[in-house]
Design a protein around this motif. Structure first.
Motif, PDB file in Angstrom:
ATOM      1  N   UNK A 183      27.454 -52.727 -61.374  1.00 39.82           N
ATOM      2  CA  UNK A 183      28.187 -51.693 -60.821  1.00 39.82           C
ATOM      3  C   UNK A 183      27.196 -51.693 -59.230  1.00 39.82           C
ATOM      4  N   UNK A 184      28.143 -52.172 -58.154  1.00 39.17           N
ATOM      5  CA  UNK A 184      27.857 -53.194 -56.644  1.00 39.17           C
ATOM      6  C   UNK A 184      27.911 -51.623 -55.770  1.00 39.17           C
ATOM      7  N   UNK A 185      26.325 -51.005 -55.637  1.00 37.71           N
ATOM      8  CA  UNK A 185      26.573 -50.127 -54.337  1.00 37.71           C
ATOM      9  C   UNK A 185      27.293 -50.752 -53.275  1.00 37.71           C
ATOM     10  N   UNK A 186      28.687 -49.565 -52.995  1.00 38.19           N
ATOM     11  CA  UNK A 186      29.311 -49.499 -51.324  1.00 38.19           C
ATOM     12  C   UNK A 186      29.724 -51.169 -51.533  1.00 38.19           C
ATOM     13  N   UNK A 187      30.197 -52.025 -52.044  1.00 32.23           N
ATOM     14  CA  UNK A 187      29.957 -53.196 -52.201  1.00 32.23           C
ATOM     15  C   UNK A 187      30.897 -53.514 -50.988  1.00 32.23           C
ATOM     16  N   UNK A 188      31.750 -52.720 -50.459  1.00 37.43           N
ATOM     17  CA  UNK A 188      32.396 -53.779 -49.076  1.00 37.43           C
ATOM     18  C   UNK A 188      31.700 -53.963 -48.392  1.00 37.43           C
ATOM     19  N   UNK A 189      30.896 -53.096 -47.956  1.00 38.40           N
ATOM     20  CA  UNK A 189      29.409 -52.974 -46.479  1.00 38.40           C
ATOM     21  C   UNK A 189      28.767 -54.417 -46.630  1.00 38.40           C
ATOM     22  N   UNK A 190      28.839 -55.100 -48.430  1.00 42.70           N
ATOM     23  CA  UNK A 190      28.665 -56.407 -47.561  1.00 42.70           C
ATOM     24  C   UNK A 190      29.247 -57.658 -47.362  1.00 42.70           C
ATOM     25  N   UNK A 191      30.335 -57.218 -47.140  1.00 46.90           N
ATOM     26  CA  UNK A 191      31.284 -58.375 -46.707  1.00 46.90           C
ATOM     27  C   UNK A 191      30.977 -58.349 -44.903  1.00 46.90           C
ATOM     28  N   UNK A 192      30.855 -59.637 -44.459  1.00 45.93           N
ATOM     29  CA  UNK A 192      30.174 -60.370 -43.604  1.00 45.93           C
ATOM     30  C   UNK A 192      32.048 -59.812 -42.916  1.00 45.93           C
ATOM     31  N   UNK A 193      32.246 -59.752 -40.725  1.00 46.68           N
ATOM     32  CA  UNK A 193      33.007 -59.531 -40.478  1.00 46.68           C
ATOM     33  C   UNK A 193      33.553 -60.953 -39.632  1.00 46.68           C
ATOM     34  N   UNK A 194      33.817 -61.938 -40.134  1.00 46.61           N
ATOM     35  CA  UNK A 194      34.598 -62.584 -38.642  1.00 46.61           C
ATOM     36  C   UNK A 194      34.763 -62.013 -37.230  1.00 46.61           C
ATOM     37  N   UNK A 195      35.582 -61.304 -37.134  1.00 46.09           N
ATOM     38  CA  UNK A 195      36.718 -60.102 -35.924  1.00 46.09           C
ATOM     39  C   UNK A 195      35.738 -59.283 -35.564  1.00 46.09           C
ATOM     40  N   UNK A 196      36.269 -59.096 -33.963  1.00 49.31           N
ATOM     41  CA  UNK A 196      35.323 -58.127 -33.669  1.00 49.31           C
ATOM     42  C   UNK A 196      35.901 -56.638 -33.507  1.00 49.31           C
ATOM     43  N   UNK A 197      35.127 -55.805 -34.281  1.00 48.71           N
ATOM     44  CA  UNK A 197      35.631 -54.835 -34.996  1.00 48.71           C
ATOM     45  C   UNK A 197      34.604 -53.241 -34.421  1.00 48.71           C
ATOM     46  N   UNK A 198      35.329 -52.453 -33.228  1.00 53.25           N
ATOM     47  CA  UNK A 198      34.471 -51.516 -32.924  1.00 53.25           C
ATOM     48  C   UNK A 198      35.058 -50.499 -33.886  1.00 53.25           C
ATOM     49  N   UNK A 199      34.480 -49.114 -34.156  1.00 54.30           N
ATOM     50  CA  UNK A 199      34.719 -47.694 -34.507  1.00 54.30           C
ATOM     51  C   UNK A 199      33.229 -46.945 -33.906  1.00 54.30           C
ATOM     52  N   UNK A 200      34.198 -45.359 -33.940  1.00 55.80           N
ATOM     53  CA  UNK A 200      33.757 -44.809 -33.743  1.00 55.80           C
ATOM     54  C   UNK A 200      32.585 -44.104 -34.125  1.00 55.80           C
ATOM     55  N   UNK A 201      31.938 -43.471 -33.528  1.00 56.45           N
ATOM     56  CA  UNK A 201      29.915 -42.748 -34.757  1.00 56.45           C
ATOM     57  C   UNK A 201      30.767 -41.513 -35.254  1.00 56.45           C
ATOM     58  N   UNK A 202      30.285 -42.290 -36.820  1.00 54.54           N
ATOM     59  CA  UNK A 202      31.001 -40.331 -37.858  1.00 54.54           C
ATOM     60  C   UNK A 202      30.418 -39.597 -37.073  1.00 54.54           C
ATOM     61  N   UNK A 203      31.492 -38.278 -37.718  1.00 54.67           N
ATOM     62  CA  UNK A 203      30.740 -37.045 -37.943  1.00 54.67           C
ATOM     63  C   UNK A 203      29.480 -36.134 -38.261  1.00 54.67           C
ATOM     64  N   UNK A 204      29.312 -35.670 -38.105  1.00 51.79           N
ATOM     65  CA  UNK A 204      27.588 -35.391 -38.173  1.00 51.79           C
ATOM     66  C   UNK A 204      26.237 -35.994 -37.711  1.00 51.79           C
ATOM     67  N   UNK A 205      26.710 -37.455 -37.253  1.00 54.23           N
ATOM     68  CA  UNK A 205      25.909 -38.152 -36.971  1.00 54.23           C
ATOM     69  C   UNK A 205      25.968 -39.352 -35.787  1.00 54.23           C
ATOM     70  N   UNK A 206      26.375 -37.875 -35.088  1.00 55.50           N
ATOM     71  CA  UNK A 206      26.595 -38.333 -33.633  1.00 55.50           C
ATOM     72  C   UNK A 206      25.808 -38.973 -32.999  1.00 55.50           C
ATOM     73  N   UNK A 207      25.196 -39.966 -31.868  1.00 56.81           N
ATOM     74  CA  UNK A 207      23.604 -39.570 -30.884  1.00 56.81           C
ATOM     75  C   UNK A 207      24.323 -39.371 -29.768  1.00 56.81           C
ATOM     76  N   UNK A 208      23.968 -38.223 -29.971  1.00 56.99           N
ATOM     77  CA  UNK A 208      23.513 -37.063 -28.881  1.00 56.99           C
ATOM     78  C   UNK A 208      23.497 -37.910 -27.214  1.00 56.99           C
TER      79      UNK A 208
END
Length: 586
Positions: A183-208
């Motif tokens: 079983x691959x742990x967090x499999x999708x986190x290994x896939x490399x992206x060719x597009x530029x994608x930006x995401x917001x900071x996750x709840x509970x782990x924001x950098x103040x």
């Protein structure tokens, strides 16, 4: 008007004085309070609830189990999860995996770019026994806001067919090989992206210190539309680098052959991976390379895969869905019902029943959908499930009764599965049959086929034919052509697994005229109208890829795929398919 009298329509009536009325009121029977009246009142539930289990009359323990079936203890919001230490640990583990894989980098949002939101999803993972395996918190991107051509382009990613999984299990049983699972742990986190994608900071782990900054994704997150494709491209490239060959007829099947002729077989279903072969050194080398490249969990012998339970024993291998079967019975309230010995009444006919009483469409589709996944290990249910699924658009009481009978049959056979005998026959054989004009509405026939390997069924089908046939010969010929197409694909898969085909694949048919028609263009007057695509069977017969051989109806295993059978015949065909009770293991 005189006191104590009243006139109504010219008639004088005597009226009792007030004190007499009060005395009579005192003499009346006491009236029960409103709450007692409500308790005595018989409340009839709405018609649409007749097919639902409302839990009335259950004990406290049974009611808790019933509620637990439809509701989950898993938190839905971050505010709920953060109060529990187990979910905080699960979120910490997810963030740790993201950082370890170098999934993102902190940056400012470029002008004109849009950031994608993320949310936490919580799930309690259970094992094959229904016990808690682990608590999983997944950071999921809100991929529904992505725009095609800007945030993603291609999204398709292949997954293994269940036919392939069963073929590997049967082939390994024939050779006496052990199948292992990764079983691959967090499999999708290994896939490399060719597009530029930006995401917001996750709840509970924001950098103040940097509240306005966002994360630019270097690798995929769960929830992104291109995440499955990115992950498959990543692991496919790794397999090819390690010297594996990809099967062009099954893109999730990879094989590696050593100089000594040893073989390693790997099949992939998203992040679940199974492998088998005949060389322990190749196993160890493969494990080491996977652990170096990905974060893996070695699950040992294959025992629970995609909801399918695999039991590898000294005399062979069993595959079943006992836990899933029990969950289905509990969900639809059939666990306490009486069981039956066959899934459909012998000789019974199912039709549209347009004048019948309509039932809840959603509930009926839920029943049919649950049963459809059961046929992954239960070929004895294939025909009836295929039959009732034709009426999912406008189901009536007739169709619901047929579906409930299937559930009652399942209740008595929850421990049943397919057995592949160790050292059994490695010859792939097929059975094909049809039910001429079986559909009462459009008079189309039903095709059915079964493939056997190592004394167990590995592939099966029950499907209404796409054309109206004019004779039993034509119906059988169309069914045999469909079976022949599957033969070609399965021979190629077996060849990739290292199984050589010295002779043609045998297809057993119980219609001698169809066999003659497949070899020679005889009876042209009765067959000239048959579509050209179905004459593909004749070409395969001429090439020696397949050979049609006659067998009696009493030995025709595919007969159970085309029509309701008598109990004695049904039990015999079920045994021929290799469906039997799975032994209990402590």
């Amino acid at each position: 008007m005189n006191e104590g009298r009243t006139v109504t329509n010219g008639i004088v009536e005597e009226v009792a004085p007030p004190e007499t009325v009060n005395e009579r009121r005192l003499q009346r029977q006491p009236v029960a309070p409103p709450e007692t009246v409500n308790e005595r009142r018989l409340r009839r539930q709405p018609v649409w609830m007749n097919n639902y289990d409302v839990g009335e009359g259950l004990s406290e323990e049974e009611n808790e189990a019933n509620v637990a079936l439809f509701t989950s203890d898993d938190p839905f919001y971050f505010e709920e999860a953060v109060k529990s230490s187990k979910w905080r640990e699960a979120m910490d583990s997810e963030i740790k995996a993201i950082k370890k894989n170098k999934t993102w980098v902190l940056t400012d949002l470029p002008a004109g770019a849009k950031k994608i939101g993320v949310k936490w999803v919580y799930k309690t993972k259970l094992n094959e026994h229904g016990d808690i395996d682990k608590y999983k918190a997944r950071l999921v991107a809100k991929g529904y806001v992505q725009q095609h051509g800007i945030d993603y382009t291609e999204v398709f990613a292949p997954v293994a067919r269940l036919d392939t999984i069963r073929l590997i299990v049967a082939f390994a049983a024939t050779k006496g090989w052990i199948i292992y699972q990764f079983d691959v742990k967090s499999a999708f986190l290994h896939g490399e992206l060719s597009e530029e994608v930006y995401v917001e900071q996750p709840r509970g782990y924001e950098l103040y210190d940097h509240p306005q900054k966002v994360y630019k994704l270097k690798k995929a997150l769960y929830g992104l539309k291109q995440a499955p494709r990115a992950w498959f491209s990543r692991i496919e490239a790794h397999f090819l680098t390690e010297g594996f060959e990809k099967c062009h007829n099954e893109h999730t099947l990879f094989t590696k052959t050593s100089k000594e002729g040893k073989i390693l077989i790997v099949s992939l279903y998203v992040d679940d991976l199974i492998f088998t072969g005949n060389d322990e050194a190749m196993f160890n080398e493969f494990k080491s390379s996977m652990v170096r490249e990905f974060d893996m969990t070695d699950l040992g012998k294959m025992r629970y895969f995609l909801g399918i339970e695999i039991l590898q024993m000294a005399d062979g291998t069993y595959i079943s869905q006992r836990k899933y079967s029990l969950d289905v019975l509990k969900r639809f309230g059939i666990k306490e019902s009486n069981s039956v010995k066959n899934p459909i009444v012998p000789g019974g006919k199912v039709f549209k029943d347009q004048e019948g009483v309509k039932v809840d469409t959603t509930f009926f589709k839920q029943v049919v959908g649950s049963l459809m996944y059961l046929i992954a290990t239960r070929p004895d249910l294939m025909f009836v499930v295929s039959l009732i699924s034709r009426y999912a658009a406008q189901p009536t009481e007739l169709h619901l009764q047929v579906a409930k009978r299937v559930l009652r049959y399942l209740k008595g056979t929850t421990n049943f599965g397919i057995f592949y005998k160790k050292g059994g026959s490695d010859e792939l054989i097929a059975f094909t049959d049809s039910d001429y004009a079986g559909d009462l509405e459009d008079r189309k026939s039903t095709s059915g086929y079964v493939f056997m390997l190592s004394s167990g069924a590995v592939s099966w089908s029950s499907k209404k034919q796409p054309v109206v046939t004019l004779s039993t010969i034509e119906a059988e010929f169309v069914a045999a052509a469909s079976c022949a197409c599957q033969v070609v694909w399965m021979r190629r898969i077996l060849e990739k697994l290292g199984h050589s085909h010295g002779n043609s694949t045998t297809i057993f048919c119980d219609n001698s005229s169809t066999i003659k028609l497949s070899k020679n263009p005889v009876m042209h007057g009765r067959s000239k109208h048959i579509d050209v695509r179905f004459h593909f069977l004749r070409d395969l017969t001429k090439e020696g890829t397949v050979e049609l051989i006659y067998c009696g109806t009493q030995d025709q295993a595919a007969d159970v795929m085309t029509k309701p059978l008598k109990l004695e015949s049904f039990l015999k065909m079920r045994e021929l398919l290799g469906v039997r009770e799975v032994p209990a293991v402590n």
